[in-house]
Write a protein that holds these residues in place. Structure first.
Motif, PDB file in Angstrom:
ATOM      1  N   ASN A   1       0.794  -1.236   0.000  1.00  0.00           N
ATOM      2  CA  ASN A   1       0.000   0.000   0.000  1.00  0.00           C
ATOM      3  C   ASN A   1       0.823   1.282   0.000  1.00  0.00           C
ATOM      4  O   ASN A   1       0.392   2.300   0.561  1.00  0.00           O
ATOM      5  CB  ASN A   1      -0.950   0.041   1.217  1.00  0.00           C
ATOM      6  CG  ASN A   1      -1.919  -1.115   1.262  1.00  0.00           C
ATOM      7  OD1 ASN A   1      -2.109  -1.696   2.305  1.00  0.00           O
ATOM      8  ND2 ASN A   1      -2.520  -1.464   0.146  1.00  0.00           N
ATOM      9  N   THR A   2       1.960   1.292  -0.616  1.00  0.00           N
ATOM     10  CA  THR A   2       2.801   2.491  -0.571  1.00  0.00           C
ATOM     11  C   THR A   2       2.244   3.637  -1.409  1.00  0.00           C
ATOM     12  O   THR A   2       2.560   4.800  -1.157  1.00  0.00           O
ATOM     13  CB  THR A   2       4.227   2.175  -1.060  1.00  0.00           C
ATOM     14  OG1 THR A   2       4.153   1.610  -2.361  1.00  0.00           O
ATOM     15  CG2 THR A   2       4.913   1.211  -0.110  1.00  0.00           C
TER      16      THR A   2
ATOM     17  N   SER B   1      -2.983   8.870  -3.567  1.00  0.00           N
ATOM     18  CA  SER B   1      -2.967  10.011  -2.652  1.00  0.00           C
ATOM     19  C   SER B   1      -1.551  10.535  -2.421  1.00  0.00           C
ATOM     20  O   SER B   1      -1.369  11.686  -2.021  1.00  0.00           O
ATOM     21  CB  SER B   1      -3.597   9.632  -1.312  1.00  0.00           C
ATOM     22  OG  SER B   1      -2.835   8.640  -0.651  1.00  0.00           O
ATOM     23  N   VAL B   2      -0.535   9.713  -2.713  1.00  0.00           N
ATOM     24  CA  VAL B   2       0.851  10.140  -2.506  1.00  0.00           C
ATOM     25  C   VAL B   2       1.258  11.266  -3.455  1.00  0.00           C
ATOM     26  O   VAL B   2       2.225  11.984  -3.194  1.00  0.00           O
ATOM     27  CB  VAL B   2       1.827   8.951  -2.661  1.00  0.00           C
ATOM     28  CG1 VAL B   2       1.670   7.976  -1.517  1.00  0.00           C
ATOM     29  CG2 VAL B   2       1.622   8.251  -4.001  1.00  0.00           C
TER      30      VAL B   2
ATOM     31  N   PRO C   1       0.271  19.421  -2.575  1.00  0.00           N
ATOM     32  CA  PRO C   1       0.432  19.810  -1.160  1.00  0.00           C
ATOM     33  C   PRO C   1      -0.717  20.637  -0.628  1.00  0.00           C
ATOM     34  O   PRO C   1      -1.031  20.588   0.562  1.00  0.00           O
ATOM     35  CB  PRO C   1       1.733  20.623  -1.175  1.00  0.00           C
ATOM     36  CG  PRO C   1       2.478  20.160  -2.386  1.00  0.00           C
ATOM     37  CD  PRO C   1       1.413  19.829  -3.391  1.00  0.00           C
ATOM     38  N   ASP C   2      -1.347  21.413  -1.534  1.00  0.00           N
ATOM     39  CA  ASP C   2      -2.439  22.273  -1.096  1.00  0.00           C
ATOM     40  C   ASP C   2      -3.813  21.647  -1.345  1.00  0.00           C
ATOM     41  O   ASP C   2      -4.833  22.327  -1.303  1.00  0.00           O
ATOM     42  CB  ASP C   2      -2.372  23.621  -1.810  1.00  0.00           C
ATOM     43  CG  ASP C   2      -2.429  23.479  -3.336  1.00  0.00           C
ATOM     44  OD1 ASP C   2      -2.292  22.333  -3.823  1.00  0.00           O
ATOM     45  OD2 ASP C   2      -2.603  24.505  -4.018  1.00  0.00           O
ATOM     46  N   ALA C   3      -3.810  20.323  -1.594  1.00  0.00           N
ATOM     47  CA  ALA C   3      -5.087  19.651  -1.841  1.00  0.00           C
ATOM     48  C   ALA C   3      -5.963  19.730  -0.593  1.00  0.00           C
ATOM     49  O   ALA C   3      -5.474  19.523   0.523  1.00  0.00           O
ATOM     50  CB  ALA C   3      -4.853  18.188  -2.212  1.00  0.00           C
TER      51      ALA C   3
ATOM     52  N   LEU D   1      -8.656   8.211   0.015  1.00  0.00           N
ATOM     53  CA  LEU D   1      -8.443   7.135   0.979  1.00  0.00           C
ATOM     54  C   LEU D   1      -9.724   6.343   1.211  1.00  0.00           C
ATOM     55  O   LEU D   1      -9.675   5.132   1.431  1.00  0.00           O
ATOM     56  CB  LEU D   1      -7.927   7.715   2.301  1.00  0.00           C
ATOM     57  CG  LEU D   1      -6.556   8.369   2.227  1.00  0.00           C
ATOM     58  CD1 LEU D   1      -6.150   8.917   3.592  1.00  0.00           C
ATOM     59  CD2 LEU D   1      -5.500   7.390   1.728  1.00  0.00           C
ATOM     60  N   GLN D   2     -10.856   7.010   1.142  1.00  0.00           N
ATOM     61  CA  GLN D   2     -12.119   6.312   1.305  1.00  0.00           C
ATOM     62  C   GLN D   2     -12.337   5.326   0.162  1.00  0.00           C
ATOM     63  O   GLN D   2     -12.806   4.207   0.376  1.00  0.00           O
ATOM     64  CB  GLN D   2     -13.277   7.303   1.365  1.00  0.00           C
ATOM     65  CG  GLN D   2     -14.638   6.640   1.647  1.00  0.00           C
ATOM     66  CD  GLN D   2     -15.763   7.635   1.703  1.00  0.00           C
ATOM     67  OE1 GLN D   2     -15.776   8.612   0.972  1.00  0.00           O
ATOM     68  NE2 GLN D   2     -16.722   7.393   2.566  1.00  0.00           N
TER      69      GLN D   2
END
Length: 219
Positions: free
Chosen positions: A190-191, A196-197, A201-203, A212-213
């Motif tokens: 799951n890296t 989402s990685v 940065p301003d998300a 993530l959901q």
């Protein structure tokens, strides 16, 4: 009689019960891969454990069937014998490992929840590989620190699989580098966190939470 659309929806939903972790954007394609390539090669004991785990309320945490077969193949290719697993859950990836390593191979398995491990343990015992597993309940970091302090485990592991709390991945890695042998492998699950990685940065927090959901609940 179900329509083709209903059948497709039913098939696409089956793997979501245990968490759709693939990067493939098509549920139908992922299900096709499972049905044609993965499930036909799955040992009966692993199928039993997968179906048992699918009924657990936390089934999203399980290793997918395709990943389990990849681990099994990888371990055989590198002739792994002494391995470690951090984050066990009900033991699907643990069983894949135990089936791959030789009869005298060993797995140091760590998880904070022994109850989940014991759910899958009867299947592992029936498969005849439970003697290869040394299970320790509790956080892994203190165990790793003790092993390093002892000085007897440097470079002793052929393969290490980490599928536990993601916040500690960097802390695990700093220690595992000392414990894995030269030429050995460390695998992290799951890296990419479903993309989402690479979120800006301003998300907005809700955007990251939505990603993530989708990872956790197939939404």
């Amino acid at each position: 009689m179900a329509t083709s659309g209903e059948e497709q929806q039913s098939q696409a939903g089956r793997h979501q019960e245990v968490g759709h972790k693939s990067l493939l954007q098509s549920d139908a394609l992922y299900q096709y891969i499972l049905e044609t390539s993965v499930y036909p090669r799955e040992p009966e004991c692993m199928k039993e454990l997968r179906e048992l785990t699918a009924k657990h309320p936390w089934n999203i945490m399980t290793t997918s069937a395709d990943e389990g077969q990849f681990l099994n193949m990888l371990l055989k290719l590198i002739n792994a014998k002494n391995t470690m697993e951090i984050g066990v859950y009900t033991g699907y990836s643990l069983l894949a490992t135990a089936l791959a390593i030789p009869e005298d191979g060993k797995i140091l398995a760590m998880d904070i929840n022994k109850e989940n491990y014991e759910l899958g343990l009867p299947v592992i015992q029936k498969a005849g590989v439970a003697h290869k597993i040394d299970f320790k309940e509790g956080p892994a970091l203190p165990v790793l620190d003790q092993m390093i302090e002892d000085g007897n485990h440097h470079g002793s592991f052929d393969f290490i699989f980490v599928d536990a709390d993601k916040d500690n991945y960097i802390n695990y890695h700093k220690r595992l580098i000392d414990l894995v042998k030269v030429g050995g492998l460390i695998g992290y699950d799951n890296t990419l966190w479903n993309g989402s990685v690479v979120a800006p940065p301003d998300a907005p927090n809700e955007e990251v939470c939505e990603v993530l959901q989708r990872l956790c609940f197939g939404a």
